[in-house]
Design an enzyme around this catalytic site. Structure first.
Site, PDB file in Angstrom:
ATOM      1  N   GLN A  29       0.796  -1.214   0.000  1.00 17.45           N
ATOM      2  CA  GLN A  29       0.000   0.000   0.000  1.00 17.45           C
ATOM      3  C   GLN A  29       0.838   1.277   0.000  1.00 17.45           C
ATOM      4  O   GLN A  29       0.331   2.340  -0.364  1.00 17.45           O
ATOM      5  CB  GLN A  29      -0.946   0.004   1.208  1.00 17.45           C
ATOM      6  CG  GLN A  29      -2.026  -1.061   1.110  1.00 17.45           C
ATOM      7  CD  GLN A  29      -3.005  -1.001   2.265  1.00 17.45           C
ATOM      8  OE1 GLN A  29      -2.798  -1.650   3.272  1.00 17.45           O
ATOM      9  NE2 GLN A  29      -4.053  -0.217   2.134  1.00 17.45           N
ATOM     10  N   ARG A  86       3.656  -0.385  13.238  1.00 18.22           N
ATOM     11  CA  ARG A  86       3.442  -1.709  12.662  1.00 18.22           C
ATOM     12  C   ARG A  86       3.525  -1.595  11.138  1.00 18.22           C
ATOM     13  O   ARG A  86       2.775  -0.835  10.525  1.00 18.22           O
ATOM     14  CB  ARG A  86       2.073  -2.254  13.078  1.00 18.22           C
ATOM     15  CG  ARG A  86       1.684  -3.551  12.381  1.00 18.22           C
ATOM     16  CD  ARG A  86       0.300  -4.017  12.841  1.00 18.22           C
ATOM     17  NE  ARG A  86      -0.122  -5.191  12.078  1.00 18.22           N
ATOM     18  CZ  ARG A  86      -1.165  -5.223  11.249  1.00 18.22           C
ATOM     19  NH1 ARG A  86      -1.903  -4.133  11.067  1.00 18.22           N
ATOM     20  NH2 ARG A  86      -1.472  -6.316  10.601  1.00 18.22           N
ATOM     21  N   HIS A 130       1.110  -9.330   4.692  1.00 19.22           N
ATOM     22  CA  HIS A 130      -0.045  -8.453   4.510  1.00 19.22           C
ATOM     23  C   HIS A 130      -0.446  -8.494   3.042  1.00 19.22           C
ATOM     24  O   HIS A 130      -0.433  -7.480   2.348  1.00 19.22           O
ATOM     25  CB  HIS A 130       0.273  -7.035   4.979  1.00 19.22           C
ATOM     26  CG  HIS A 130      -0.942  -6.201   5.278  1.00 19.22           C
ATOM     27  ND1 HIS A 130      -1.082  -5.479   6.442  1.00 19.22           N
ATOM     28  CD2 HIS A 130      -2.077  -5.987   4.565  1.00 19.22           C
ATOM     29  CE1 HIS A 130      -2.243  -4.837   6.424  1.00 19.22           C
ATOM     30  NE2 HIS A 130      -2.867  -5.129   5.282  1.00 19.22           N
ATOM     31  N   GLU A 175      -5.140 -10.363   8.719  1.00 19.39           N
ATOM     32  CA  GLU A 175      -6.486 -10.580   8.174  1.00 19.39           C
ATOM     33  C   GLU A 175      -6.581 -11.749   7.196  1.00 19.39           C
ATOM     34  O   GLU A 175      -6.898 -11.561   6.014  1.00 19.39           O
ATOM     35  CB  GLU A 175      -6.991  -9.300   7.505  1.00 19.39           C
ATOM     36  CG  GLU A 175      -7.107  -8.133   8.460  1.00 19.39           C
ATOM     37  CD  GLU A 175      -7.745  -6.888   7.855  1.00 19.39           C
ATOM     38  OE1 GLU A 175      -8.030  -5.958   8.609  1.00 19.39           O
ATOM     39  OE2 GLU A 175      -7.968  -6.873   6.616  1.00 19.39           O
ATOM     40  N   TRP A 409      -5.021   3.022  12.023  1.00 18.25           N
ATOM     41  CA  TRP A 409      -4.872   2.862  10.586  1.00 18.25           C
ATOM     42  C   TRP A 409      -5.384   4.133   9.927  1.00 18.25           C
ATOM     43  O   TRP A 409      -6.537   4.483  10.095  1.00 18.25           O
ATOM     44  CB  TRP A 409      -5.666   1.642  10.083  1.00 18.25           C
ATOM     45  CG  TRP A 409      -5.403   1.413   8.631  1.00 18.25           C
ATOM     46  CD1 TRP A 409      -6.101   1.916   7.566  1.00 18.25           C
ATOM     47  CD2 TRP A 409      -4.326   0.641   8.077  1.00 18.25           C
ATOM     48  NE1 TRP A 409      -5.534   1.518   6.385  1.00 18.25           N
ATOM     49  CE2 TRP A 409      -4.446   0.738   6.673  1.00 18.25           C
ATOM     50  CE3 TRP A 409      -3.272  -0.094   8.612  1.00 18.25           C
ATOM     51  CZ2 TRP A 409      -3.554   0.098   5.819  1.00 18.25           C
ATOM     52  CZ3 TRP A 409      -2.404  -0.723   7.757  1.00 18.25           C
ATOM     53  CH2 TRP A 409      -2.544  -0.625   6.371  1.00 18.25           C
ATOM     54  N   GLU A 416      -5.575   1.834  -1.466  1.00 15.55           N
ATOM     55  CA  GLU A 416      -6.574   1.115  -0.682  1.00 15.55           C
ATOM     56  C   GLU A 416      -7.113  -0.087  -1.473  1.00 15.55           C
ATOM     57  O   GLU A 416      -8.289  -0.211  -1.769  1.00 15.55           O
ATOM     58  CB  GLU A 416      -7.710   2.060  -0.260  1.00 15.55           C
ATOM     59  CG  GLU A 416      -8.776   1.456   0.632  1.00 15.55           C
ATOM     60  CD  GLU A 416      -8.224   0.645   1.797  1.00 15.55           C
ATOM     61  OE1 GLU A 416      -8.817  -0.396   2.092  1.00 15.55           O
ATOM     62  OE2 GLU A 416      -7.219   1.050   2.409  1.00 15.55           O
ATOM     63  N   TRP A 417      -6.173  -0.959  -1.855  1.00 21.21           N
ATOM     64  CA  TRP A 417      -6.519  -2.237  -2.498  1.00 21.21           C
ATOM     65  C   TRP A 417      -7.454  -2.036  -3.689  1.00 21.21           C
ATOM     66  O   TRP A 417      -7.163  -1.212  -4.554  1.00 21.21           O
ATOM     67  CB  TRP A 417      -7.048  -3.206  -1.456  1.00 21.21           C
ATOM     68  CG  TRP A 417      -6.115  -3.368  -0.294  1.00 21.21           C
ATOM     69  CD1 TRP A 417      -6.306  -2.958   0.992  1.00 21.21           C
ATOM     70  CD2 TRP A 417      -4.777  -3.940  -0.309  1.00 21.21           C
ATOM     71  NE1 TRP A 417      -5.209  -3.239   1.775  1.00 21.21           N
ATOM     72  CE2 TRP A 417      -4.260  -3.842   1.010  1.00 21.21           C
ATOM     73  CE3 TRP A 417      -3.988  -4.528  -1.303  1.00 21.21           C
ATOM     74  CZ2 TRP A 417      -2.984  -4.308   1.346  1.00 21.21           C
ATOM     75  CZ3 TRP A 417      -2.718  -4.989  -0.955  1.00 21.21           C
ATOM     76  CH2 TRP A 417      -2.235  -4.881   0.347  1.00 21.21           C
TER      77      TRP A 417
END
Length: 457
Positions: A29, A86, A130, A175, A409, A416-417
């Site tokens: 990202q 993170r 991720h 996730e 976040w 954003e994907w």
């Protein structure tokens, strides 16, 4: 640069001593530099370059150019008083084909980043996966294949071998619900497959990868090992519908990791898609090895109701006859309900149903339609969102939840994907043309929260 005094809550609150505040990002990202220094292609490179998969045809090719600007980004974090950061490692930077020879230049980058963080007094928290799976592994089956779990453990050992002396906290997966059900079941995330049976195989092999990697990290002396799950409270007017979706969203991951078992009701309902033959003797013992920290990503609750003739939601295989309904709550730019009290409910539920597992919020935040005007982003709605959720987390602690920290976040606006660059979650505004960074009002407000270890009304 002013900050709005208008926030969602009332009254001063203080968090426990030692509570950790920080922020989070993910490699694909923000990094860009997708073809530099030996990095191989990932499934998100492939997916984002496939016409029609990402809004606007956007890709992560440049993103926030963090690969080249990481020192400036760490300086921004330091100025905002962040205690922890993170970030995720891009597997294709370390092993371009997902196995075999190690690319030292990839490890060099993360070593520089970790050293820069330490130089500013910021604690690094590493996420090993991720979502940017090396494309070569997907070509051999991806997460539907046991081999990918085995290769993931080898990769985890490689990264720890370079960074283990400077990184104490390790998250294996981020996730896995998204990787499996969005990537292999619904096809709206990479690799874009629409096979419910494959989604359940991916669930298991992702969790097996977590278990195998955890064993490797433990053997190497890692101090804290955990996993990050995106969890959502499920409510509705029918207990069976609630249990069905809770099983697919939450318990299918929580129970193997924290109880060494898959939920019996989920296994039975999924038999129309899979015979579960990919689960082997000993797998659940590996998956359920003790963890030190459960990362909780929370954004919004889910409400369901029975509705005859309702087709299945592709992200929840087998959900025919169950409708996903929306109330009158405020919504973010993603269309997600803003319900801070649901975070309290979630954290208390986790502490009740899975006692003895320390918790950390590894992601919580919101996208809004931010506008930069005269060098300022006055994002009062994000301030209100964070104020409400911080208060909800504090209420959970008072109710007995063992919550150790909160990572907002995201550090900055980013890719954003499947939504491309149109959705802005950042505390820091990014002009993608110039790569200029501007802390939003929410970042300045958050800096005061961190400084006080709480909220002063």
């Amino acid at each position: 640069m002013g900050i709005s005094e208008e926030t969602a809550g009332k009254g001063d609150i203080t968090f426990p001593k030692g509570f950790v505040w920080g922020t989070a990002t993910a490699s694909y990202q923000i990094e860009g530099a997708v073809s530099e220094d030996g990095r191989g292609p990932s499934i998100w490179d492939t997916f984002s370059r496939t016409p029609g998969k990402v809004v606007g045809g956007h890709t992560g090719d440049v993103a926030c150019d963090h690969y080249h600007r990481y020192r400036d980004d760490v300086a921004v974090m330091a100025d905002l008083g962040m205690q922890a950061y993170r970030f995720s490692i891009a597997w294709p930077r370390i092993q371009p084909d997902g196995s075999g020879p190690v690319n030292p230049r990839g490890l060099d980058f993360y070593e520089r980043l970790v050293d820069e963080l330490h130089g500013h007094g910021i604690t690094p928290i590493v996420t090993l996966y991720h979502w940017d799976l090396p494309q070569a592994l997907e070509d051999r089956g991806g997460w539907t294949s046991r081999e990918t779990a085995e290769r993931f453990a080898e990769y985890a050992a490689i990264v720890h071998g370079r960074l283990g002396d400077r990184v104490e906290t390790w998250t294996t997966l981020n996730e896995p619900w998204c990787s499996s059900f969005l990537g292999y079941g619904a096809g709206i995330h990479a690799p874009g497959r629409t096979e419910p049976g494959a989604a359940f195989a991916a669930v298991h092999h992702l969790l097996l990868g977590h278990g195998l990697a955890t064993a490797e990290l433990r053997a190497a002396g890692a101090k804290q090992v955990g996993i990050t799950l995106n969890l959502a409270p499920i409510s509705g007017n029918d207990p069976l519908a609630v249990a069905h979706i809770d099983g697919l969203q939450n318990r299918i991951f929580l129970d193997p990791v924290l109880r060494k078992e898959y939920p019996a009701d989920v296994v039975e309902r999924a038999r129309r898609f899979t015979d579960w033959s990919f689960v082997r003797d000993g797998d659940l013992d590996l998956i359920g090895a003790p963890i030190d920290l459960l990362g909780v990503n929370y954004y919004s609750p889910t409400t369901v109701e029975l509705r005859a003739g309702q087709p299945a939601n592709p992200v929840h295989p087998g959900s025919e006859g169950i409708a996903f309904v929306q109330g009158e709550e405020e919504r973010t730019a993603m269309g997600w309900s803003v319900v801070p009290s649901a975070l309290t409910d979630l954290l208390v539920r986790l502490s009740r149903d899975y006692p003895g597992t320390p918790l950390i919020i590894t992601e919580n935040g919101a996208a809004f339609d931010d506008v930069l005007v005269d060098g300022r982003v006055a994002d009062e709605r994000r301030i209100a969102f964070l104020d409400g959720h911080f208060r909800a987390a504090h209420a959970a602690i008072e109710a007995g939840a063992d919550l150790r920290g909160y990572l907002v976040w995201s550090l900055m606006d980013n890719f954003e994907w499947a939504e491309g660059y149109g959705k802005r979650f950042g505390l820091v505004h990014v002009d993608y043309a110039s790569q200029n960074r501007v802390p939003k009002d929410s970042a300045l407000w958050y800096r005061e929260v961190v400084r006080r270890n709480g909220i002063q009304s």
